[in-house]
Design a protein around this motif. Structure first.
Motif, PDB file in Angstrom:
ATOM      1  N   UNK A 112       5.593   1.661 -23.321  1.00 21.81           N
ATOM      2  CA  UNK A 112       5.390   1.826 -24.580  1.00 21.81           C
ATOM      3  C   UNK A 112       4.686   0.514 -25.396  1.00 21.81           C
ATOM      4  N   UNK A 113       4.934  -0.481 -24.226  1.00 22.75           N
ATOM      5  CA  UNK A 113       4.063  -1.813 -24.683  1.00 22.75           C
ATOM      6  C   UNK A 113       2.728  -1.676 -24.492  1.00 22.75           C
ATOM      7  N   UNK A 114       2.552  -0.795 -23.726  1.00 26.83           N
ATOM      8  CA  UNK A 114       0.487  -0.609 -23.641  1.00 26.83           C
ATOM      9  C   UNK A 114       0.136  -0.104 -24.776  1.00 26.83           C
ATOM     10  N   UNK A 115       0.903   0.697 -25.653  1.00 34.30           N
ATOM     11  CA  UNK A 115       0.293   1.083 -26.661  1.00 34.30           C
ATOM     12  C   UNK A 115       0.514   0.558 -28.138  1.00 34.30           C
ATOM     13  N   UNK A 116       0.973  -0.541 -28.265  1.00 38.66           N
ATOM     14  CA  UNK A 116       1.360  -1.280 -29.564  1.00 38.66           C
ATOM     15  C   UNK A 116       1.252  -2.814 -29.199  1.00 38.66           C
ATOM     16  N   UNK A 155       0.950  -4.352 -13.893  1.00 37.37           N
ATOM     17  CA  UNK A 155       0.379  -3.980 -15.328  1.00 37.37           C
ATOM     18  C   UNK A 155      -0.549  -4.877 -16.109  1.00 37.37           C
ATOM     19  N   UNK A 156      -1.670  -4.702 -15.570  1.00 32.54           N
ATOM     20  CA  UNK A 156      -2.962  -5.510 -15.973  1.00 32.54           C
ATOM     21  C   UNK A 156      -2.992  -5.291 -17.442  1.00 32.54           C
ATOM     22  N   UNK A 157      -2.454  -4.289 -18.019  1.00 34.75           N
ATOM     23  CA  UNK A 157      -2.846  -3.984 -19.668  1.00 34.75           C
ATOM     24  C   UNK A 157      -1.723  -4.907 -20.445  1.00 34.75           C
TER      25      UNK A 157
END
Length: 359
Positions: A198-202, A216-218
């Protein structure tokens, strides 16, 4: 009573490079004990002064010796290889464990003094000999303490709960959809399942000590932050995620992150694996995977500054009621009275009681 209190951490803001979560509630409990008429003396090093250069000597008392006390209360310390298991004077050594061993030997073993062990991280082994000692009571900060342990939750000041204003909290500007404040310890699997996708999208921020983040490079890891910066970060965030190691989750132990977030109006998303999550957060905030987490966050974002938002904050504040300081002081007072009664019983069983000194 004169309570000898052992803790390894801070009463004030402390320093940034430390995992001490007790700063959110330790002074609250101590101030409550003092207000109730107890005399509290701290038996570990004064880290507020030694490390943070924060002189609290006018408010509290530290004692490096072995003073006369009525009860010993320890925030349980456990062996941490390379830190408190090394020889004194070794680079990186902390003497919390050695000092705790000294206190337990002098007061608990030799003098048979009533002793409360507050196992705040559930690190005391189930077969530890101290659990069998008749002058020791183990407390856990969990809704469902393990067998033989009493409940003593992380306290929230009554005034903080009474003065929290859901309308004002809902009206605050929140430019950050998602935040996580906390360290990596034993949370990777849950982080992967509930938070990372979820964090990767916001827009988001992850503050805390995360030493292994290559997978978690993103994601936006920003390291530890000073304790005074915790509340402002929650105040600008829509939601956070409650994550806990399995040993805490199974007992329904909610860390200081829950009240820190709620009192700032940041909504705590609670994975369903946290036992009794439904007792502390509304159903809308309980998630089962990344998909339901994303849906809950979307709904929260749409509800900002609405009556639904106010209602959710109100219900989250209600969920904090079990942690209210006055309730914890009542529980702790009962425990203190119980251990003193046990001590009196032992003295009577082994001979005439020692005459009480006039005070």
């Amino acid at each position: 009573m004169k309570i000898g209190y052992s803790f390894w951490g801070f009463l004030g803001a402390g320093i940034t490079d430390t995992p001490d979560g007790g700063r959110s509630h330790r002074a609250t409990l101590i101030d409550g004990l003092i207000a109730a008429g107890h005399h509290v003396v701290f038996l570990q090093a004064n880290r507020d002064l030694d490390e943070a250069r924060d002189d609290l000597g006018g408010r509290y008392t530290w004692e490096q010796g072995l003073p006369d006390i009525d009860v010993l209360m320890c925030e349980w310390r456990w062996p941490i290889p390379g830190r408190n298991t090394t020889a004194c004077g070794t680079p990186g050594h902390t003497c919390d464990l050695h000092r705790q061993d000294q206190l337990l030997a002098h007061y608990t073993r030799d003098r048979h003094l009533p002793t409360l062990l507050w196992d705040k991280d559930l690190q005391l082994p189930g077969d530890h000999r101290l659990r069998q000692a008749d002058n020791v009571t183990v407390c856990e900060a969990a809704l469902h303490p393990r067998a033989g342990a009493a409940r003593l939750l992380f306290p929230i000041a009554d005034a903080a709960l009474d003065n929290a204003d859901p309308v004002a909290l809902a009206a605050a500007s929140r430019d950050l959809p998602l935040v996580y404040i906390g360290n990596q310890y034993d949370r990777d699997a849950e982080f992967d399942r509930y938070f990372a996708p979820v964090a990767a999208t916001v827009p988001h921020r992850i503050a805390g000590k995360w030493t292994s983040t290559q997978r978690w490079p993103e994601l936006n890891f920003t390291g530890r932050i000073p304790f005074p910066d915790v509340q402002p970060l929650y105040r600008r965030s829509v939601a956070t995620m409650l994550l806990a190691p399995d040993r805490l989750a199974a007992c329904g132990q909610f860390t200081q992150r829950l009240p820190e977030a709620v009192l700032a109006g940041c909504m705590p998303l609670a994975p369903a694996y946290l036992r009794s999550a439904d007792r502390v957060v509304p159903e809308q905030l309980i998630t089962t995977d990344a998909r339901t987490t994303r849906a809950a966050l979307t709904a929260l974002t749409r509800a900002l500054n609405t009556t639904d938002h106010v209602d959710l904050i109100t219900r989250c504040l209600t969920g904090l009621e079990p942690f209210r300081l006055s309730r914890q002081l009542t529980a702790l007072t009962q425990l203190l009275e119980h251990v003193q009664e046990q001590a009196r019983g032992r003295r009577h069983a082994h001979g005439p009681a020692t005459p009480r000194r006039r005070r």
